[in-house]
Design an enzyme around this catalytic site. Sequence first.
Site, mmCIF file in Angstrom:
data_model
loop_
_atom_site.group_PDB
_atom_site.id
_atom_site.type_symbol
_atom_site.label_atom_id
_atom_site.label_comp_id
_atom_site.label_asym_id
_atom_site.label_seq_id
_atom_site.Cartn_x
_atom_site.Cartn_y
_atom_site.Cartn_z
ATOM 1 N N TRP A 102 0.830 -1.216 0.000
ATOM 2 C CA TRP A 102 0.000 0.000 0.000
ATOM 3 C C TRP A 102 0.855 1.253 0.000
ATOM 4 C CZ3 TRP A 102 -4.273 -0.459 -2.200
ATOM 5 C CH2 TRP A 102 -5.059 -1.610 -2.054
ATOM 6 N N ASP A 172 -2.128 6.631 6.142
ATOM 7 C CA ASP A 172 -3.149 5.774 5.538
ATOM 8 C C ASP A 172 -3.563 4.748 6.586
ATOM 9 O OD1 ASP A 172 -4.675 3.911 4.247
ATOM 10 O OD2 ASP A 172 -3.222 3.462 2.672
ATOM 11 N N LYS A 196 -12.668 -1.809 5.901
ATOM 12 C CA LYS A 196 -11.978 -2.668 6.863
ATOM 13 C C LYS A 196 -12.600 -2.513 8.248
ATOM 14 C CE LYS A 196 -9.070 -2.901 3.319
ATOM 15 N NZ LYS A 196 -8.165 -2.005 2.625
HETATM 16 C C1 LIG Z 1 -7.586 -1.522 1.479
HETATM 17 C C2 LIG Z 1 -6.509 -0.511 1.567
HETATM 18 C C3 LIG Z 1 -6.349 0.497 0.604
HETATM 19 C C4 LIG Z 1 -7.223 0.588 -0.623
HETATM 20 O O1 LIG Z 1 -8.521 0.904 -0.328
HETATM 21 P P1 LIG Z 1 -9.581 1.134 -1.505
HETATM 22 O O2 LIG Z 1 -10.755 1.668 -0.751
HETATM 23 O O3 LIG Z 1 -9.813 -0.172 -2.155
HETATM 24 O O4 LIG Z 1 -8.999 2.127 -2.436
HETATM 25 C C5 LIG Z 1 -5.344 1.417 0.781
HETATM 26 N N1 LIG Z 1 -4.515 1.358 1.827
HETATM 27 C C6 LIG Z 1 -4.625 0.394 2.770
HETATM 28 C C7 LIG Z 1 -3.669 0.374 3.920
HETATM 29 C C8 LIG Z 1 -5.615 -0.566 2.664
HETATM 30 O O5 LIG Z 1 -5.732 -1.520 3.597
#
Ligand SMILES: *Cc1c(COP(=O)(O)O)cnc(C)c1O
Length: 360
Positions: A102, A172, A196
């Site tokens: 990520w 993030d 999540k």
């Molecule tokens: C799932 C995730 C993403 C991507 O999320 P989307 O909503 O599919 O764009 C980005 N960063 C992390 C750490 C993630 O777990």
Amino acid sequence: MSRAYNFCAGPATLPEAVLNQAREEMLDWRGTGMSVMEMSHRSDEFVQIAETAERDFRELAGVSDDYAVLFMQGGASSQFATIPLNLLPEGGSADYVNTGIWSKKAIAEAKRYGDVNVAASAEASGFSDIPDQASWQTRADAAYLHYTPNETIGGLEYDFIPDSGSVPLVADMSSTILSRPMDFSKFGLVYAGAQKNIGPSGLVVVAIRKDLLGKARSNTPTMMNYQVIADNGSMYNTPATYSWYLAGLVFQWLKAQGGVTAMAAVNERKAKKLYGFIDGNDFYANPIKPRFRSWMNVPFTLADESLNGEFLKGADARGLLNLKGHRSVGGMRASIYNAMPEAGVDALIDYMTEFAKERG
Ligand SMILES: *Cc1c(COP(=O)(O)O)cnc(C)c1O
């Protein structure tokens, strides 16, 4: 069909109580004669739903009035571009830390907008360890420092908040938000895709310190301009109303569980149990340095990889779903977010014990 234990990394399992409440309120939300999905986003009812969700999120995460909280769309990935468009001036520079897939995606996208410096990388350790902050090559004139507190795919999680000095810290938090208490005042901007720990996919919750608003490049798409979204209460256009409502139900559920401090205790217990079992059994392994093992995403491998298919089939038959690891790393991964009950982890350990005994 009874509900299974769903270990998917995202979209992930939601609290059963939340789904039941959504079902009860589906056709007629509190006497309005309509579903939340069908309501005007300008109606008093929806504005109340939206404001309550924001208030509960602020309370749970400890977000002060110094920050704007935005309910945006396009998932966490759209923020990979939105952040540099808003915070990285033309000709400016930004620092990023690379701890896995990520952060790599965030770095690749930011590079399209300016001078991006990878201040530190976990690559040398095979993304199993977080480099000591003393070794980071950060720059005092960076517009911001971006990092990924929890790498959802690798299962690598910081156990500290980096010290970025006067440089705004951007995180993030997609797969770790609300899983434990965090000192929010250390951050300039936090973002989290909802699927999540918050709600349905597509929604992304952003908290940005108000002094960082109003800095977007002139060619920033209006829908990506934090100032515009903040000025319009995240309703510059039609927001993802139903997802926002579901996020609100999850926040209420979290409060009823005792908030993030109570969740952290359960999360730590679930993770310790599972890692403890993996470490104590020769048949299973996890490669991450113990200090940086994720509480939310637990990757593991079997000693005999040729048994992977059989392991997954047996798990499915018991209602232990989505344990297959990400296609880029293979093996298994159990995502055990806030909504995964401790009994789900116990059921997984029971199955793993039995499988190792029979097939190991
Ligand atoms: C799932 C995730 C993403 C991507 O999320 P989307 O909503 O599919 O764009 C980005 N960063 C992390 C750490 C993630 O777990």
